[in-house]
Design an enzyme around this catalytic site. Structure first.
Site, PDB file in Angstrom:
ATOM      1  N   SER A 115       0.831  -1.190   0.000  1.00 28.57           N
ATOM      2  CA  SER A 115       0.000   0.000   0.000  1.00 28.57           C
ATOM      3  C   SER A 115       0.873   1.250   0.000  1.00 28.57           C
ATOM      4  O   SER A 115       1.774   1.385  -0.826  1.00 28.57           O
ATOM      5  CB  SER A 115      -0.939  -0.076   1.210  1.00 28.57           C
ATOM      6  OG  SER A 115      -1.942   0.911   1.160  1.00 28.57           O
ATOM      7  N   HIS A 130      -2.379  -1.331  -4.499  1.00 24.55           N
ATOM      8  CA  HIS A 130      -3.829  -1.363  -4.683  1.00 24.55           C
ATOM      9  C   HIS A 130      -4.354   0.064  -4.847  1.00 24.55           C
ATOM     10  O   HIS A 130      -3.631   1.036  -4.653  1.00 24.55           O
ATOM     11  CB  HIS A 130      -4.532  -2.076  -3.517  1.00 24.55           C
ATOM     12  CG  HIS A 130      -4.415  -1.383  -2.198  1.00 24.55           C
ATOM     13  ND1 HIS A 130      -5.302  -1.562  -1.174  1.00 24.55           N
ATOM     14  CD2 HIS A 130      -3.501  -0.493  -1.723  1.00 24.55           C
ATOM     15  CE1 HIS A 130      -4.954  -0.825  -0.135  1.00 24.55           C
ATOM     16  NE2 HIS A 130      -3.858  -0.176  -0.438  1.00 24.55           N
TER      17      HIS A 130
END
Length: 195
Positions: free
Chosen positions: A58, A81
């Site tokens: 992330s 993501h």
């Protein structure tokens, strides 16, 4: 999240004139904090080597890819993501939140493209799929520069939480968790959290 972006930038500034090594083991946190760390590393006046110890996921991928040389052990993981947020309000508020997330994603795509040279559509597809990458796949795609020999990665399960090298996170936070981490957690004793 334990290393705030303001403190990180001050630390980087105090180290000007020196080559440095930055070690990362994080499942992410604030995207904007990750991007601020990315900028601080990019602005450093000497060579910066970033090491991914265990996991960079992330927002933690931004300081990781900012290094002049990015090194990852063969058994570590790298995950990207789409950005996410919470929202409250009426339908107009939700439409604006979705539009804002799309704009934020563009800044992410730009940083990933700068590092990898991949096409925008390929990166967006990976973001949509919440892509977990092994070191070999991360190197193949250009997210990292070198693979070092495997390191011991301690992982364990505690209810709905996973602990990877002392970093605890809720498994509900992600759509998918790599099988290798789940297997490591199921077969190794629970590591002690750092004091």
């Amino acid at each position: 999240d334990e290393a705030g972006s303001k403190e990180f930038a001050a630390d980087m500034l105090s180290l000007r004139g020196n080559p440095i090594k930055v070690r990362i083991n994080s499942l992410g946190g604030s995207l904007f904090a990750g991007q601020a760390m990315y900028a601080a590393i990019k602005q450093h006046d000497k060579h910066v080597t970033t090491y991914i110890d265990g996991v960079a996921a992330s927002a933690a991928t931004f300081p990781a890819i900012a290094g002049d040389t990015v090194i990852m052990p063969a058994n570590a993981m790298f995950m990207i993501h789409n950005p996410s947020t919470g929202a409250w309000g009426n339908s107009n508020d939700f439409r604006k939140a979705a539009d804002d997330l799309d704009k934020i994603r563009e800044s992410m795509v730009s940083a990933y493209q700068d590092k990898t040279g991949l096409e925008r559509d390929e990166i967006i597809k990976m973001l949509d799929e919440e892509e977990w990458l092994t070191a070999s796949r991360a190197k193949e795609l250009g997210f990292i520069d070198e693979i070092e020999t495997s390191m011991n990665i301690a992982a364990s399960l505690s209810g709905k939480n996973m602990i990877v090298n002392g970093v605890e996170f809720s498994m509900d936070r992600f759509k998918t968790i790599p099988t290798s981490l789940v297997q490591a957690a199921a077969t190794k004793p629970k590591p002690e959290k750092p004091q």
